[in-house]
Design a protein around this motif. Sequence first.
Motif, short mmCIF file in Angstrom:
data_model
loop_
_atom_site.label_atom_id
_atom_site.label_comp_id
_atom_site.label_asym_id
_atom_site.label_seq_id
_atom_site.Cartn_x
_atom_site.Cartn_y
_atom_site.Cartn_z
N ARG A 97 -16.27 -3.45 10.43
CA ARG A 97 -16.49 -2.01 10.64
C ARG A 97 -15.22 -1.23 10.29
N GLU A 98 -14.09 -1.75 10.75
CA GLU A 98 -12.82 -1.08 10.46
C GLU A 98 -12.55 -1.06 8.96
N GLN A 99 -12.83 -2.17 8.29
CA GLN A 99 -12.57 -2.25 6.86
C GLN A 99 -13.47 -1.30 6.07
N LEU A 100 -14.73 -1.27 6.40
CA LEU A 100 -15.64 -0.38 5.67
C LEU A 100 -15.32 1.08 5.96
N ALA A 101 -14.93 1.39 7.19
CA ALA A 101 -14.51 2.76 7.52
C ALA A 101 -13.25 3.11 6.73
N HIS A 102 -12.39 2.13 6.53
CA HIS A 102 -11.16 2.34 5.75
C HIS A 102 -11.51 2.71 4.31
N LEU A 103 -12.49 2.04 3.76
CA LEU A 103 -12.92 2.37 2.39
C LEU A 103 -13.49 3.78 2.32
N LEU A 104 -14.26 4.16 3.33
CA LEU A 104 -14.86 5.49 3.35
C LEU A 104 -13.82 6.59 3.48
N ALA A 105 -12.67 6.26 4.04
CA ALA A 105 -11.61 7.26 4.22
C ALA A 105 -11.08 7.79 2.89
N PHE A 106 -11.32 7.05 1.81
CA PHE A 106 -10.83 7.47 0.49
C PHE A 106 -11.89 8.23 -0.31
N GLU A 107 -13.02 8.52 0.31
CA GLU A 107 -14.14 9.10 -0.42
C GLU A 107 -13.78 10.40 -1.14
N ASP A 108 -12.92 11.21 -0.55
CA ASP A 108 -12.56 12.50 -1.15
C ASP A 108 -11.19 12.49 -1.81
N ASP A 109 -10.62 11.31 -1.98
CA ASP A 109 -9.31 11.18 -2.63
C ASP A 109 -9.53 10.87 -4.11
N PRO A 110 -9.21 11.80 -5.02
CA PRO A 110 -9.47 11.57 -6.44
C PRO A 110 -8.62 10.47 -7.06
N ARG A 111 -7.58 10.04 -6.36
CA ARG A 111 -6.71 8.99 -6.91
C ARG A 111 -7.11 7.59 -6.46
N ILE A 112 -7.94 7.49 -5.43
CA ILE A 112 -8.37 6.18 -4.94
C ILE A 112 -9.89 6.18 -4.94
N ASN A 113 -10.47 5.41 -5.84
CA ASN A 113 -11.91 5.46 -6.09
C ASN A 113 -12.56 4.10 -5.87
N VAL A 114 -13.64 4.10 -5.10
CA VAL A 114 -14.35 2.86 -4.77
C VAL A 114 -15.79 2.96 -5.28
N GLN A 115 -16.19 1.97 -6.08
CA GLN A 115 -17.56 1.87 -6.55
C GLN A 115 -18.11 0.49 -6.22
N ILE A 116 -19.35 0.47 -5.77
CA ILE A 116 -19.99 -0.80 -5.43
C ILE A 116 -20.90 -1.24 -6.57
N LEU A 117 -20.77 -2.50 -6.94
CA LEU A 117 -21.67 -3.09 -7.93
C LEU A 117 -22.82 -3.73 -7.15
N PRO A 118 -24.02 -3.14 -7.20
CA PRO A 118 -25.12 -3.61 -6.35
C PRO A 118 -25.73 -4.92 -6.82
N TYR A 119 -26.37 -5.62 -5.89
CA TYR A 119 -27.08 -6.85 -6.22
C TYR A 119 -28.10 -6.63 -7.33
N GLN A 131 0.81 -1.22 0.00
CA GLN A 131 0.00 0.00 0.00
C GLN A 131 0.85 1.28 0.00
N ARG A 132 2.14 1.14 0.21
CA ARG A 132 3.01 2.31 0.21
C ARG A 132 3.14 2.92 -1.17
N ILE A 133 2.65 2.25 -2.20
CA ILE A 133 2.69 2.85 -3.54
C ILE A 133 1.84 4.12 -3.58
N PHE A 134 0.90 4.25 -2.65
CA PHE A 134 0.07 5.46 -2.61
C PHE A 134 0.76 6.63 -1.91
N GLU A 135 1.95 6.37 -1.36
CA GLU A 135 2.67 7.40 -0.62
C GLU A 135 3.82 8.01 -1.42
N VAL A 136 4.06 7.51 -2.62
CA VAL A 136 5.17 8.03 -3.44
C VAL A 136 4.76 9.36 -4.08
N GLY A 137 5.74 10.01 -4.72
CA GLY A 137 5.50 11.32 -5.31
C GLY A 137 4.37 11.35 -6.32
#
Length: 275
Positions: A175-197, A144-150
């Motif tokens: 809970r921790e994992q889902l909160a971790h995903l939400l932490a990227f909500e405003d990061d334009p370089r890390i994007n999470v989309q859910i494919l609903p049932y 995950q350190r690839i997200f910390e480079v220049g």
Amino acid sequence: MAHINTLDPGASPLDYYGFELRRYREAAGLTQRQLGEIVNYTGSLVGQVETARKLPTPEFSERVDAALGTGGLLSRLVPLVLRSQLPAWFQQVAELEARAVEICTFQTHVVHGLLQSPSYVRAVLGVLDQDKLGDRTAARLARQRIFEVGQPPVFWMILSEAALYQEIGGHEVMREQLAHLLAFEDDPRINVQILPYSVGEHPGLQGSFTVFRFVSDPAIVYTEGYSSGHPTANPDTVKDCSLRYDHLQAAALSIKGSAELIRGVMEDRYGEQVA
């Protein structure tokens, strides 16, 4: 002590790290215990790292670099050391992650390793195998350190809604994992989309896959089986998976809608109230 004297720096990145640590320590005229006191670790841990029996952490390396005046050598070696601890068949994929300018992944049941929280990693890796779990967890998290480079890669993850309900590690871990995903909500370089049932049948029914794109090299598609990985630059495969990904992305919820669904699952299934 015999093991220290016979340590082969060419045997592995971990052995090379230990060899260099010992060389710098002895040049400074310090015992393992004395160095440990300076960097606030035990002398025993210093000895274990020197003899390639313990993985060095980035924090340990930074402190030792400062104490021994190595010019940052040990810190620069850490990513190589940790990558070498990944399964041999996966090390090439870690290199692709480090070189890519864009990573697009579709995951059916599990959050992608680059966005896994520490406790989620331990739960995933600990299934049927507790051997060296701490080291294997550290090696995965180091990716995950690839997200910390220049210039970090742009990362897109389409995650099946099923993964939100697959209770890995228990309520608190989820809970921790889902909160971790939400932490990227405003990061334009890390994007999470859910494919609903509600999508029903979709172009990803054949399984998870990842598309790596680079500055000048051809794109590579990666799929995975039990204890094996399958990267390919075959143009037809890349074209097919890119098309599938485009359709999956069109069917998935928006980034904002996905975050709302994740919050809802945290509250309804895992009992977490999120503002």
